[in-house]
Write a protein that holds these residues in place. Structure first.
Motif, mmCIF file in Angstrom:
data_model
loop_
_atom_site.group_PDB
_atom_site.id
_atom_site.type_symbol
_atom_site.label_atom_id
_atom_site.label_comp_id
_atom_site.label_asym_id
_atom_site.label_seq_id
_atom_site.Cartn_x
_atom_site.Cartn_y
_atom_site.Cartn_z
ATOM 1 N N PHE A 49 -31.179 68.030 -64.591
ATOM 2 C CA PHE A 49 -30.547 67.528 -63.174
ATOM 3 C C PHE A 49 -31.259 68.647 -62.356
ATOM 4 C CE2 PHE A 49 -26.717 67.878 -65.691
ATOM 5 C CZ PHE A 49 -26.576 65.674 -66.084
ATOM 6 N N GLN A 73 -32.238 71.435 -62.069
ATOM 7 C CA GLN A 73 -31.336 72.488 -62.875
ATOM 8 C C GLN A 73 -31.853 72.687 -64.044
ATOM 9 O OE1 GLN A 73 -27.444 71.829 -61.824
ATOM 10 N NE2 GLN A 73 -26.531 73.938 -63.223
ATOM 11 N N ILE A 98 -30.469 72.839 -67.641
ATOM 12 C CA ILE A 98 -29.181 72.692 -68.371
ATOM 13 C C ILE A 98 -29.807 73.344 -69.807
ATOM 14 C CG2 ILE A 98 -27.192 71.412 -68.962
ATOM 15 C CD1 ILE A 98 -27.420 71.444 -66.113
ATOM 16 N N PRO A 140 -19.564 79.336 -73.136
ATOM 17 C CA PRO A 140 -18.820 79.464 -71.850
ATOM 18 C C PRO A 140 -18.921 78.089 -71.325
ATOM 19 C CG PRO A 140 -20.810 81.679 -72.457
ATOM 20 C CD PRO A 140 -20.722 80.345 -73.169
ATOM 21 N N SER A 141 -18.055 78.615 -70.284
ATOM 22 C CA SER A 141 -18.343 77.230 -69.195
ATOM 23 C C SER A 141 -18.789 76.935 -68.564
ATOM 24 C CB SER A 141 -16.600 77.617 -68.262
ATOM 25 O OG SER A 141 -15.615 77.269 -68.489
ATOM 26 N N GLY A 142 -19.616 76.212 -67.987
ATOM 27 C CA GLY A 142 -20.958 75.645 -67.694
ATOM 28 C C GLY A 142 -21.872 75.893 -68.615
ATOM 29 N N THR A 143 -21.800 75.714 -69.542
ATOM 30 C CA THR A 143 -23.540 75.648 -70.212
ATOM 31 C C THR A 143 -24.140 74.479 -71.152
ATOM 32 O OG1 THR A 143 -22.284 76.266 -71.619
ATOM 33 C CG2 THR A 143 -23.088 77.957 -71.012
ATOM 34 N N GLY A 144 -23.097 73.534 -70.517
ATOM 35 C CA GLY A 144 -23.533 72.210 -70.528
ATOM 36 C C GLY A 144 -23.572 71.360 -72.020
ATOM 37 N N LYS A 145 -21.773 71.473 -72.788
ATOM 38 C CA LYS A 145 -21.377 71.220 -73.375
ATOM 39 C C LYS A 145 -21.561 69.759 -73.129
ATOM 40 C CE LYS A 145 -18.484 74.091 -73.971
ATOM 41 N NZ LYS A 145 -18.606 74.839 -72.713
ATOM 42 N N SER A 146 -20.210 69.564 -72.453
ATOM 43 C CA SER A 146 -20.652 68.506 -71.947
ATOM 44 C C SER A 146 -21.776 67.088 -71.642
ATOM 45 C CB SER A 146 -19.524 67.574 -71.420
ATOM 46 O OG SER A 146 -18.300 68.877 -71.050
ATOM 47 N N VAL A 147 -22.561 68.396 -71.252
ATOM 48 C CA VAL A 147 -23.467 67.095 -70.915
ATOM 49 C C VAL A 147 -24.373 66.981 -72.338
ATOM 50 C CG1 VAL A 147 -25.757 67.732 -69.924
ATOM 51 C CG2 VAL A 147 -24.504 67.835 -68.433
ATOM 52 N N GLN A 159 -12.685 64.489 -72.419
ATOM 53 C CA GLN A 159 -11.786 65.573 -71.977
ATOM 54 C C GLN A 159 -10.229 65.579 -71.831
ATOM 55 O OE1 GLN A 159 -12.501 69.573 -69.524
ATOM 56 N NE2 GLN A 159 -14.323 69.461 -70.527
ATOM 57 N N GLU A 219 -13.045 69.347 -76.015
ATOM 58 C CA GLU A 219 -12.766 69.787 -75.741
ATOM 59 C C GLU A 219 -10.973 69.487 -75.778
ATOM 60 O OE1 GLU A 219 -12.504 72.328 -72.698
ATOM 61 O OE2 GLU A 219 -14.656 72.558 -72.202
ATOM 62 N N HIS A 225 -13.656 75.410 -76.694
ATOM 63 C CA HIS A 225 -13.491 76.834 -76.601
ATOM 64 C C HIS A 225 -11.834 77.775 -76.819
ATOM 65 C CE1 HIS A 225 -14.218 76.282 -72.174
ATOM 66 N NE2 HIS A 225 -15.059 76.391 -72.015
HETATM 67 N N1 LIG Z 1 -24.493 64.150 -63.705
HETATM 68 C C1 LIG Z 1 -24.817 65.374 -63.228
HETATM 69 N N2 LIG Z 1 -25.551 66.052 -62.359
HETATM 70 C C2 LIG Z 1 -25.541 66.267 -62.253
HETATM 71 N N3 LIG Z 1 -25.189 68.103 -62.299
HETATM 72 C C3 LIG Z 1 -24.089 67.350 -63.496
HETATM 73 C C4 LIG Z 1 -24.206 66.301 -63.922
HETATM 74 N N4 LIG Z 1 -23.711 66.601 -64.942
HETATM 75 C C5 LIG Z 1 -23.418 67.747 -65.282
HETATM 76 N N5 LIG Z 1 -23.188 68.600 -64.427
HETATM 77 C C6 LIG Z 1 -23.924 70.027 -64.472
HETATM 78 O O1 LIG Z 1 -24.888 70.528 -65.332
HETATM 79 C C7 LIG Z 1 -23.399 71.705 -65.563
HETATM 80 C C8 LIG Z 1 -23.433 71.789 -67.156
HETATM 81 O O2 LIG Z 1 -22.243 70.869 -66.683
HETATM 82 P P1 LIG Z 1 -21.127 70.301 -68.449
HETATM 83 O O3 LIG Z 1 -19.738 69.739 -67.836
HETATM 84 O O4 LIG Z 1 -21.641 70.462 -69.049
HETATM 85 O O5 LIG Z 1 -20.499 72.183 -68.372
HETATM 86 P P2 LIG Z 1 -19.258 72.711 -70.512
HETATM 87 O O6 LIG Z 1 -20.072 73.824 -71.064
HETATM 88 O O7 LIG Z 1 -19.648 71.396 -70.358
HETATM 89 O O8 LIG Z 1 -17.943 73.536 -69.331
HETATM 90 P P3 LIG Z 1 -16.754 73.474 -69.524
HETATM 91 O O9 LIG Z 1 -16.251 74.427 -70.608
HETATM 92 O O10 LIG Z 1 -16.389 74.139 -68.363
HETATM 93 O O11 LIG Z 1 -16.164 72.068 -69.901
HETATM 94 C C9 LIG Z 1 -22.738 72.028 -64.389
HETATM 95 O O12 LIG Z 1 -23.797 72.868 -63.859
HETATM 96 C C10 LIG Z 1 -22.688 70.694 -64.322
HETATM 97 O O13 LIG Z 1 -22.757 71.061 -62.537
#
Ligand SMILES: Nc1ncnc2c1ncn2[C@@H]1O[C@H](COP(=O)(O)OP(=O)(O)OP(=O)(O)O)[C@@H](O)[C@H]1O
Length: 332
Positions: A14, A17, A19, A38-45, A88, A166, A199
Motif C-alpha cells: 500500500f 508499505q 505487506i 502474527p497480527s498485521g502480517t497481511g493475512k486478511s489482505v 472476520q 479468523e 491464530h
Molecule cells: N486498504 C488498505 N489500505 C492501506 N493499508 C491497508 C489496507 N488494508 C490493510 N492494510 C494494512 O495492511 C497490513 C496488514 O493488514 P491485515 O488486516 O491483512 O493483517 P492481518 O494479518 O489479517 O492481521 P490480524 O491477524 O490482526 O487480523 C496492516 O498494516 C494494515 O494496516
C-alpha cells in the motif's frame, strides 16, 4: 468438487508499505489449508487479493483458469461466484434477520424464485446447525451463532472455494472446537477447497491438511500438516507451540542480541513438545473426505523430499490398507 487456487510470486504494497512479497503456494482442490501469522502480517489482505478485491503489484493467482490478479472486472465478477467468504466479524446486516441475511447473496446474484431461495436457505442453515433461528436478529444471538450464520451465507451459492477469516475470533474454546468440526464436516459433504486464516493453535493443529505461515513480509513455509507440525523452523515452531521465546515479538521484530539470548534459553529448557495431534475426522454418518486420498497420494509421492521426523509422522499415520497401497511394510 473444489477448485485449485495457484498463487505465484504475489507481491502487495500500500503506497510505500510492502505487506508481503513473492508469495507462492497452491491450495489443492478440495483440501483444507490454514494460513497463520502474527497480527498485521497481511493475512486478511491475502484473502482479499485472492478474490481480487485488492490487486497486487506483481504475481498471479489462478482460479478456474482466470488470473484474479490481472483479469478484467467482468471476469472477476464471474470467478467470484466460485468463492464463499466468511469475514472476520460475520459481516451480517444488523437490521435483517438470519433468514434474510443468509438469503442475501441468492437474491442479489440469482433470479431464483422465493420458494427455491427458501429451500436453499433452510438447507444451509440446517448444515450449520441454525435450524429454528431464522427469525432472530444478529444482535440477539451469540458470537458463535453469528459465525455460523456467516458461514451459511458463504455457502448459499454452492462455492467451490471457502475463505474463512479468523472463524474462531471471539469464540470460547468449546465453540471453537464445534466450529473446527463443522469445517471438516462441510469439507466432507461438499469437497470444497477451504482456506482458513487463524491464530488458533488448536484449530491449526487439528483441522487443516496444509499449513502456511506469513512473517516479516514473506511466506515462511507452506506445506502438508505433517511437514509443518514437525518443522524446526523457529517462527513456525514458536507460533505453533504458543511460545514467548522465538523470533516473533510483541512488535514483531526482535534484535539479534535478544534472539541469541532466547535461543540459548530455549536450548536450556525442556521444550513443550505436543507432537502431531491427529486430524479431525468427519462426524459419524458423514461420507469420508474425498481429499484425504488425493492428499495422501501426493504426500507419499514426495515423501523422500521431507525431513526424517516428517517422514516418520506421515508413515505413522498410515493404516494397514495404506501400507499395502504404498508398499510399506508392517510396523516393527
Ligand atoms: N486498504 C488498505 N489500505 C492501506 N493499508 C491497508 C489496507 N488494508 C490493510 N492494510 C494494512 O495492511 C497490513 C496488514 O493488514 P491485515 O488486516 O491483512 O493483517 P492481518 O494479518 O489479517 O492481521 P490480524 O491477524 O490482526 O487480523 C496492516 O498494516 C494494515 O494496516
Amino acid at each position: 468438487m473444489g477448485v485449485e487456487v495457484a498463487v505465484e510470486g504475489l507481491t502487495k504494497s500500500f503506497g510505500a508499505q510492502n505487506i508481503w512479497r513473492d508469495v507462492s503456494l497452491v491450495l489443492p482442490r478440495g483440501e483444507v489449508s490454514a494460513l497463520l501469522g502474527p497480527s498485521g502480517t497481511g493475512k486478511s489482505v491475502f484473502l482479499k487479493t485472492i478474490i481480487g478485491l485488492l490487486r497486487p503489484e506483481r504475481g498471479s493467482c489462478v482460479v478456474g483458469g482466470v488470473d484474479t490478479a490481472s483479469c478484467s472486472e467482468h471476469q472477476l465478477y464471474e470467478v467470484r461466484k466460485l468463492f464463499g467468504v466468511l469475514f472476520q466479524d460475520g459481516a451480517l446486516f444488523g437490521s435483517m434477520n438470519l433468514f434474510d441475511n443468509v438469503a442475501f447473496p441468492l437474491r442479489e446474484h440469482t433470479r431464483k424464485p422465493e420458494s427455491e431461495v427458501r429451500r436453499i436457505v433452510l438447507e444451509k442453515m440446517e448444515l450449520v446447525g441454525l435450524t429454528g433461528a431464522e427469525s432472530k436478529l444478529p444482535g440477539e444471538i451469540s458470537g458463535g451463532m453469528r459465525k455460523r450464520a456467516g458461514l451459511a451465507r458463504a455457502l448459499v451459492l454452492d462455492p467451490e472455494i471457502i475463505l474463512c477469516d479468523e472463524p474462531d475470533s471471539g469464540l470460547d474454546p468449546v465453540r471453537t472446537a464445534y466450529l473446527s468440526q463443522l469445517l471438516i464436516d462441510l469439507n466432507a459433504q461438499l469437497d470444497t477447497t477451504i482456506l482458513i486464516v487463524t491464530h488458533n493453535i488448536n484449530l491449526a493443529r487439528t483441522v487443516p491438511d496444509n499449513i502456511g505461515m506469513l512473517f516479516r513480509r514473506e511466506l515462511v513455509m507452506f506445506g502438508p500438516r505433517e511437514l509443518m507440525l514437525t518443522s524446526e523452523e523457529p517462527v513456525l515452531a514458536q507460533f505453533l507451540n504458543g511460545r514467548r521465546l522465538g523470533p516473533i515479538g510483541m512488535t514483531e521484530e526482535k534484535d539479534q542480541a535478544t534472539l541469541a539470548a532466547e535461543q540459548a534459553q530455549l536450548r536450556a529448557v525442556t521444550d513443550t513438545l505436543y507432537g502431531i495431534a491427529p486430524q479431525l475426522d468427519p462426524s459419524p454418518g458423514l461420507p469420508p473426505r474425498l481429499a484425504v486420498r488425493r492428499r495422501k497420494d501426493r504426500v507419499m509421492s514426495a515423501l523422500h523430499q521431507f525431513p526424517i521426523p516428517t517422514q516418520r509422522s506421515v508413515i505413522a499415520s498410515l493404516d494397514a490398507a495404506d501400507r499395502t497401497r504404498y508398499g510399506i511394510g508392517a510396523p516393527a
